[in-house]
Every structure is written in C-alpha cells, then in structure tokens.
Motif scaffolding. Structure first.
Motif, PDB file in Angstrom:
ATOM      1  N   PHE A   1      67.963   7.139  52.093  1.00 50.17           N
ATOM      2  CA  PHE A   1      67.211   5.932  52.386  1.00 50.17           C
ATOM      3  C   PHE A   1      68.113   4.995  53.167  1.00 50.17           C
ATOM      4  O   PHE A   1      69.332   5.153  53.166  1.00 50.17           O
ATOM      5  CB  PHE A   1      66.757   5.258  51.085  1.00 50.17           C
ATOM      6  CG  PHE A   1      65.801   6.101  50.280  1.00 50.17           C
ATOM      7  CD1 PHE A   1      66.271   7.107  49.443  1.00 50.17           C
ATOM      8  CD2 PHE A   1      64.434   5.900  50.353  1.00 50.17           C
ATOM      9  CE1 PHE A   1      65.403   7.895  48.713  1.00 50.17           C
ATOM     10  CE2 PHE A   1      63.550   6.677  49.624  1.00 50.17           C
ATOM     11  CZ  PHE A   1      64.045   7.678  48.801  1.00 50.17           C
ATOM     12  N   ARG A   2      67.522   4.002  53.820  1.00 51.12           N
ATOM     13  CA  ARG A   2      68.340   3.044  54.550  1.00 51.12           C
ATOM     14  C   ARG A   2      67.738   1.654  54.430  1.00 51.12           C
ATOM     15  O   ARG A   2      66.533   1.493  54.188  1.00 51.12           O
ATOM     16  CB  ARG A   2      68.458   3.437  56.026  1.00 51.12           C
ATOM     17  CG  ARG A   2      67.160   3.341  56.823  1.00 51.12           C
ATOM     18  CD  ARG A   2      67.360   3.892  58.230  1.00 51.12           C
ATOM     19  NE  ARG A   2      66.154   3.746  59.048  1.00 51.12           N
ATOM     20  CZ  ARG A   2      66.031   4.249  60.286  1.00 51.12           C
ATOM     21  NH1 ARG A   2      67.036   4.931  60.839  1.00 51.12           N
ATOM     22  NH2 ARG A   2      64.909   4.057  60.958  1.00 51.12           N
ATOM     23  N   GLN A   3      68.602   0.681  54.613  1.00 51.14           N
ATOM     24  CA  GLN A   3      68.142  -0.701  54.581  1.00 51.14           C
ATOM     25  C   GLN A   3      68.917  -1.508  55.606  1.00 51.14           C
ATOM     26  O   GLN A   3      70.157  -1.569  55.559  1.00 51.14           O
ATOM     27  CB  GLN A   3      68.310  -1.316  53.194  1.00 51.14           C
ATOM     28  CG  GLN A   3      67.658  -2.682  53.081  1.00 51.14           C
ATOM     29  CD  GLN A   3      67.461  -3.104  51.644  1.00 51.14           C
ATOM     30  OE1 GLN A   3      68.164  -2.663  50.737  1.00 51.14           O
ATOM     31  NE2 GLN A   3      66.484  -3.979  51.432  1.00 51.14           N
TER      32      GLN A   3
ATOM     33  N   TRP B   1      71.857   6.323  42.551  1.00 52.04           N
ATOM     34  CA  TRP B   1      72.061   5.978  43.950  1.00 52.04           C
ATOM     35  C   TRP B   1      73.541   5.795  44.249  1.00 52.04           C
ATOM     36  O   TRP B   1      74.319   5.364  43.384  1.00 52.04           O
ATOM     37  CB  TRP B   1      71.337   4.669  44.281  1.00 52.04           C
ATOM     38  CG  TRP B   1      69.853   4.772  44.198  1.00 52.04           C
ATOM     39  CD1 TRP B   1      69.092   4.866  43.069  1.00 52.04           C
ATOM     40  CD2 TRP B   1      68.946   4.799  45.289  1.00 52.04           C
ATOM     41  NE1 TRP B   1      67.767   4.947  43.396  1.00 52.04           N
ATOM     42  CE2 TRP B   1      67.630   4.901  44.751  1.00 52.04           C
ATOM     43  CE3 TRP B   1      69.093   4.740  46.674  1.00 52.04           C
ATOM     44  CZ2 TRP B   1      66.499   4.951  45.557  1.00 52.04           C
ATOM     45  CZ3 TRP B   1      67.961   4.786  47.471  1.00 52.04           C
ATOM     46  CH2 TRP B   1      66.683   4.891  46.913  1.00 52.04           C
TER      47      TRP B   1
ATOM     48  N   PRO C   1      61.130   5.953  46.607  1.00 52.32           N
ATOM     49  CA  PRO C   1      62.451   5.577  46.064  1.00 52.32           C
ATOM     50  C   PRO C   1      62.458   5.398  44.553  1.00 52.32           C
ATOM     51  O   PRO C   1      63.479   5.648  43.911  1.00 52.32           O
ATOM     52  CB  PRO C   1      62.781   4.270  46.790  1.00 52.32           C
ATOM     53  CG  PRO C   1      61.503   3.790  47.365  1.00 52.32           C
ATOM     54  CD  PRO C   1      60.659   4.996  47.599  1.00 52.32           C
TER      55      PRO C   1
ATOM     56  N   GLY D   1      76.269   3.420  49.392  1.00 56.92           N
ATOM     57  CA  GLY D   1      75.824   3.293  50.775  1.00 56.92           C
ATOM     58  C   GLY D   1      76.974   3.314  51.764  1.00 56.92           C
ATOM     59  O   GLY D   1      78.116   2.992  51.432  1.00 56.92           O
TER      60      GLY D   1
ATOM     61  N   ALA E   1      71.830   0.432  59.912  1.00 50.60           N
ATOM     62  CA  ALA E   1      71.475   0.090  58.530  1.00 50.60           C
ATOM     63  C   ALA E   1      72.565   0.598  57.602  1.00 50.60           C
ATOM     64  O   ALA E   1      73.473   1.317  58.028  1.00 50.60           O
ATOM     65  CB  ALA E   1      70.134   0.723  58.154  1.00 50.60           C
TER      66      ALA E   1
ATOM     67  N   TYR F   1      73.047   3.231  54.836  1.00 47.91           N
ATOM     68  CA  TYR F   1      72.395   4.468  54.427  1.00 47.91           C
ATOM     69  C   TYR F   1      72.887   4.866  53.039  1.00 47.91           C
ATOM     70  O   TYR F   1      74.098   4.952  52.808  1.00 47.91           O
ATOM     71  CB  TYR F   1      72.706   5.586  55.423  1.00 47.91           C
ATOM     72  CG  TYR F   1      71.941   5.462  56.711  1.00 47.91           C
ATOM     73  CD1 TYR F   1      72.252   4.456  57.625  1.00 47.91           C
ATOM     74  CD2 TYR F   1      70.899   6.328  57.012  1.00 47.91           C
ATOM     75  CE1 TYR F   1      71.543   4.320  58.804  1.00 47.91           C
ATOM     76  CE2 TYR F   1      70.178   6.220  58.192  1.00 47.91           C
ATOM     77  CZ  TYR F   1      70.508   5.210  59.086  1.00 47.91           C
ATOM     78  OH  TYR F   1      69.803   5.081  60.263  1.00 47.91           O
ATOM     79  N   SER F   2      71.937   5.139  52.156  1.00 45.91           N
ATOM     80  CA  SER F   2      72.273   5.509  50.785  1.00 45.91           C
ATOM     81  C   SER F   2      71.628   6.835  50.430  1.00 45.91           C
ATOM     82  O   SER F   2      70.493   7.104  50.827  1.00 45.91           O
ATOM     83  CB  SER F   2      71.781   4.446  49.809  1.00 45.91           C
ATOM     84  OG  SER F   2      72.371   3.190  50.065  1.00 45.91           O
TER      85      SER F   2
ATOM     86  N   GLU G   1      62.808  -4.052  54.743  1.00 41.87           N
ATOM     87  CA  GLU G   1      62.508  -3.300  53.535  1.00 41.87           C
ATOM     88  C   GLU G   1      63.360  -2.035  53.462  1.00 41.87           C
ATOM     89  O   GLU G   1      63.816  -1.506  54.470  1.00 41.87           O
ATOM     90  CB  GLU G   1      61.023  -2.903  53.530  1.00 41.87           C
ATOM     91  CG  GLU G   1      60.048  -4.062  53.518  1.00 41.87           C
ATOM     92  CD  GLU G   1      59.927  -4.654  52.135  1.00 41.87           C
ATOM     93  OE1 GLU G   1      59.660  -5.866  52.050  1.00 41.87           O
ATOM     94  OE2 GLU G   1      60.090  -3.916  51.150  1.00 41.87           O
ATOM     95  N   HIS G   2      63.525  -1.562  52.238  1.00 41.62           N
ATOM     96  CA  HIS G   2      64.156  -0.268  52.010  1.00 41.62           C
ATOM     97  C   HIS G   2      63.275   0.799  52.670  1.00 41.62           C
ATOM     98  O   HIS G   2      62.063   0.808  52.458  1.00 41.62           O
ATOM     99  CB  HIS G   2      64.209  -0.036  50.501  1.00 41.62           C
ATOM    100  CG  HIS G   2      65.402   0.716  50.059  1.00 41.62           C
ATOM    101  ND1 HIS G   2      65.474   1.298  48.814  1.00 41.62           N
ATOM    102  CD2 HIS G   2      66.576   0.994  50.652  1.00 41.62           C
ATOM    103  CE1 HIS G   2      66.642   1.885  48.684  1.00 41.62           C
ATOM    104  NE2 HIS G   2      67.325   1.720  49.783  1.00 41.62           N
ATOM    105  N   GLU G   3      63.870   1.669  53.452  1.00 45.17           N
ATOM    106  CA  GLU G   3      63.092   2.633  54.222  1.00 45.17           C
ATOM    107  C   GLU G   3      63.479   4.069  53.885  1.00 45.17           C
ATOM    108  O   GLU G   3      64.667   4.418  53.842  1.00 45.17           O
ATOM    109  CB  GLU G   3      63.313   2.403  55.732  1.00 45.17           C
ATOM    110  CG  GLU G   3      62.534   3.351  56.623  1.00 45.17           C
ATOM    111  CD  GLU G   3      62.863   3.174  58.099  1.00 45.17           C
ATOM    112  OE1 GLU G   3      63.782   2.396  58.432  1.00 45.17           O
ATOM    113  OE2 GLU G   3      62.197   3.825  58.936  1.00 45.17           O
TER     114      GLU G   3
END
Length: 124
Positions: free
Chosen positions: A37-39, A114, A108, A117, A92, A94-95, A44-46
């Motif tokens: 995921f990325r932010q 998690w 998510p 990142g 972003a 990335y996690s 928003e968290h994507e």
C-alpha cells in the motif's frame, strides 16, 4: 512478534525503475497473503498490489497496472514490488502488510501487521 521491514526506496527520476523489498519475520510467511500500500501527503491510503500465498492470485491498483509487479520468495520470507516507468504521482511512502490466510486482498483492514514504510520520491 511479527516484523515487516521494507527497503529499496529512494529518489529516482520519472521513467526510472525501483525495486522494493519487504522482509517478514515472526510469522509463517509461506501461509499468508501479502500486500503493498502507499500513502502520499494529504492523500488517502491507496492499495498498490497483493499476492496470494501461492502467488497464483495477484491484484493491482488501477494506477499501477502494467507498470508494477509484485512477487514473493517464500524461501527468503520476502515480498517484492518491482516498479517501472515511475511517475511523479507514484511518490509516496510504501508499506507492506501481511494478513491471516492465503487469500489476497485489496482491503487494508484485512491486513493485521504492517511495516514502517519506505519513501519513494520521483522527480519530474
């Protein structure tokens, strides 16, 4: 204690490639699905990508389809995200994340652990 540690982020130019890695410890990696995921700031968290335990099922977010590739190495307890044709809008944190069960998911809230990142910066 489950730990996920991302690496591989950095500063690149638009059009470049980058490979992120996520090393997982403390959990049965080979029986769990994983996701990226990325932010970005003020966004928003994507969802980016997810892979099932076998690797047979893979999902990508619409904005990265055709450019990013997720893969996993169960022998190394590591999941990868190969990013190509990077754009400034890919910038972003990335996690990676791991969930119970082997079914890949784009949601998510289904992921229980998690990483911290890794920052990806793309200059135009």
């Amino acid at each position: 204690q489950v730990q996920l540690v991302e690496s591989g982020g950095g500063l690149v130019q638009a059009g470049d490639s980058l490979r992120l890695s996520c090393a997982v410890s403390g959990r049965t990696f080979s029986s769990a699905a994983l996701g990226w995921f990325r932010q970005a700031p003020e966004k928003e968290h994507e969802f980016v990508a997810a892979i099932s335990v076998s690797g047979a099922t893979i999902y990508y977010g619409d904005s990265v389809k055709g450019r990013f590739t997720i893969s996993r190495d169960n022998a190394k307890n590591t999941v990868y995200l190969q990013m190509s044709s990077l754009k400034p809008e890919d910038m972003a944190v990335y996690s990676c994340a791991i969930k119970s069960g082997g079914v890949a998911s784009m949601r998510p809230y289904e992921y229980h652990y998690w990483g911290q990142g890794t920052q990806v910066t793309v200059s135009s």
